[in-house]
Scaffold this active site. Structure first.
Site, PDB file in Angstrom:
ATOM      1  N   ASN A  15     146.492 -29.214 -79.531  1.00 37.62           N
ATOM      2  CA  ASN A  15     147.532 -30.135 -78.792  1.00 37.62           C
ATOM      3  C   ASN A  15     147.770 -31.054 -79.733  1.00 37.62           C
ATOM      4  O   ASN A  15     148.974 -31.518 -79.792  1.00 37.62           O
ATOM      5  CB  ASN A  15     147.092 -30.203 -77.351  1.00 37.62           C
ATOM      6  CG  ASN A  15     147.221 -29.465 -76.361  1.00 37.62           C
ATOM      7  OD1 ASN A  15     148.412 -29.206 -76.012  1.00 37.62           O
ATOM      8  ND2 ASN A  15     145.991 -28.477 -75.963  1.00 37.62           N
ATOM      9  N   ILE A  89     133.668 -36.986 -69.685  1.00 41.16           N
ATOM     10  CA  ILE A  89     134.273 -37.802 -68.956  1.00 41.16           C
ATOM     11  C   ILE A  89     134.029 -39.262 -69.325  1.00 41.16           C
ATOM     12  O   ILE A  89     133.104 -39.478 -69.885  1.00 41.16           O
ATOM     13  CB  ILE A  89     133.439 -37.394 -67.663  1.00 41.16           C
ATOM     14  CG1 ILE A  89     133.594 -36.186 -67.060  1.00 41.16           C
ATOM     15  CG2 ILE A  89     133.488 -38.418 -66.567  1.00 41.16           C
ATOM     16  CD1 ILE A  89     132.825 -35.609 -65.923  1.00 41.16           C
ATOM     17  N   LEU A  90     135.253 -39.810 -69.029  1.00 44.20           N
ATOM     18  CA  LEU A  90     135.308 -41.345 -69.651  1.00 44.20           C
ATOM     19  C   LEU A  90     134.709 -42.208 -68.303  1.00 44.20           C
ATOM     20  O   LEU A  90     135.129 -41.813 -67.384  1.00 44.20           O
ATOM     21  CB  LEU A  90     136.668 -41.568 -69.974  1.00 44.20           C
ATOM     22  CG  LEU A  90     137.247 -40.891 -70.993  1.00 44.20           C
ATOM     23  CD1 LEU A  90     138.679 -40.907 -71.408  1.00 44.20           C
ATOM     24  CD2 LEU A  90     136.382 -41.512 -72.339  1.00 44.20           C
ATOM     25  N   ASN A 104     146.429 -37.443 -70.500  1.00 46.66           N
ATOM     26  CA  ASN A 104     145.422 -36.260 -70.844  1.00 46.66           C
ATOM     27  C   ASN A 104     146.460 -35.085 -70.355  1.00 46.66           C
ATOM     28  O   ASN A 104     147.262 -35.200 -69.742  1.00 46.66           O
ATOM     29  CB  ASN A 104     144.597 -36.555 -69.727  1.00 46.66           C
ATOM     30  CG  ASN A 104     143.129 -35.264 -70.026  1.00 46.66           C
ATOM     31  OD1 ASN A 104     143.108 -35.132 -71.000  1.00 46.66           O
ATOM     32  ND2 ASN A 104     143.144 -34.744 -68.859  1.00 46.66           N
ATOM     33  N   HIS A 106     145.647 -31.172 -68.930  1.00 43.07           N
ATOM     34  CA  HIS A 106     144.660 -30.403 -68.183  1.00 43.07           C
ATOM     35  C   HIS A 106     145.120 -29.024 -67.995  1.00 43.07           C
ATOM     36  O   HIS A 106     146.482 -28.824 -67.461  1.00 43.07           O
ATOM     37  CB  HIS A 106     144.472 -31.288 -66.726  1.00 43.07           C
ATOM     38  CG  HIS A 106     143.269 -30.491 -66.152  1.00 43.07           C
ATOM     39  ND1 HIS A 106     141.918 -30.490 -66.351  1.00 43.07           N
ATOM     40  CD2 HIS A 106     143.524 -29.522 -65.005  1.00 43.07           C
ATOM     41  CE1 HIS A 106     141.431 -29.894 -65.493  1.00 43.07           C
ATOM     42  NE2 HIS A 106     142.135 -29.116 -64.590  1.00 43.07           N
TER      43      HIS A 106
HETATM   44  C1  GRF Z   1     143.355 -27.308 -73.881  1.00 45.15           C
HETATM   45  O1  GRF Z   1     143.402 -26.403 -72.912  1.00 45.15           O
HETATM   46  C2  GRF Z   1     143.625 -28.488 -72.934  1.00 45.15           C
HETATM   47  O2  GRF Z   1     144.440 -28.245 -71.786  1.00 45.15           O
HETATM   48  C3  GRF Z   1     141.998 -29.009 -72.137  1.00 45.15           C
HETATM   49  O3  GRF Z   1     141.120 -28.460 -73.512  1.00 45.15           O
HETATM   50  C4  GRF Z   1     141.875 -27.874 -74.478  1.00 45.15           C
HETATM   51  C5  GRF Z   1     142.089 -28.364 -75.754  1.00 45.15           C
HETATM   52  O4  GRF Z   1     142.677 -27.767 -76.571  1.00 45.15           O
HETATM   53  N1  GRF Z   1     141.884 -30.445 -72.045  1.00 45.15           N
HETATM   54  P1  GRF Z   1     142.836 -27.935 -78.100  1.00 45.15           P
HETATM   55  O5  GRF Z   1     141.767 -28.686 -78.662  1.00 45.15           O
HETATM   56  O6  GRF Z   1     144.029 -29.036 -78.019  1.00 45.15           O
HETATM   57  O7  GRF Z   1     143.461 -26.676 -78.973  1.00 45.15           O
END
Ligand code: GRF
Length: 210
Positions: A15, A89-90, A104, A106
């Site tokens: 991401n 968890i923060l 974030n 999710h």
């Molecule tokens: C993703 O599926 C995101 O939604 C979740 O953790 C995963 C992270 O993947 N919070 P990456 O490290 O961005 O490849």
């Protein structure tokens, strides 16, 4: 002046990579991982970004670690902090310091399936639509104001892995979009909901990957 972004991650960092490559009006001023071996840090280094490892195992006290982390983040004077697969968890103390500038992603259509193992749970429940959500982080875990969601169909022969892969394609689309809106100053939180300023079509906040 472009929007200064600090990215927090723990692993793969796909991401983060999608955001880094989306040609957004942002400057990624630091990438910080609680796991020194995170491949996301490697990507940051090879692309000339400031990559910082802050190993949480060296700091057993969660609040003490989060204070250290928050201090490190603030050193980079971010306008926005992006959680991109940050798997811890923060603590409320941390969230209070960045509330309103903490995003974030999710891997579910919140408020369905907060927490872990979202794809397994979606298959167990037999839902026909699954997806992902970008939201502002509040002290209420996985329940902060929603910026954008994308939906994907669940297929009869899906495994958690195949479903995760289909959702991930959408994550890489909506997270850069959310960051762009933030950087353009278009996100306003009002009574726990996100309003997109200057939006001519409400359609654009719901992106379907079907
Ligand atoms: C993703 O599926 C995101 O939604 C979740 O953790 C995963 C992270 O993947 N919070 P990456 O490290 O961005 O490849």
């Amino acid at each position: 002046m472009s929007c200064r972004v600090v990215v927090l991650l723990s692993g793969r960092g796909s991401n983060f990579q999608a955001i880094a490559e989306a040609q957004l009006p942002i400057e990624i001023v630091a990438v910080i991982s609680n796991r020194p071996q995170a491949t996301g840090l490697e990507y940051a280094r090879t692309h000339g970004l400031t990559a910082i490892a802050l190993d949480h195992t060296a700091h057993p006290d969660r609040e003490a670690f989060d204070t250290l982390l928050a201090d490190e983040i603030e050193r980079h004077q971010p306008d926005l902090v992006v959680l991109a697969g940050y798997m811890r968890i923060l603590s409320p103390v941390f969230i209070a310091r960045f509330e309103g500038r903490l995003l974030n992603i999710h891997p579910s259509l919140l408020p369905m399936f907060p927490g872990l193992k979202t794809h397994e749970r979606a298959l167990e429940e037999g839902v026909k639509i699954h997806g992902c959500t970008v939201h502002f982080v509040t002290a209420d875990l996985d329940h902060g104001p929603i910026v954008i969601q994308a939906a994907v169909p669940v297929r009869a022969d899906d495994t958690p892995g195949s479903l995760a892969a289909r959702v991930l394609v959408q994550e890489h689309r909506i997270y850069p979009q959310a960051v762009r809106w933030f950087a353009e100053g278009r996100l306003a939180i009002f009574r726990g909901r996100v309003n997109l300023k200057d939006d001519s079509t409400s359609q654009s906040v719901f992106s379907t990957g079907m």
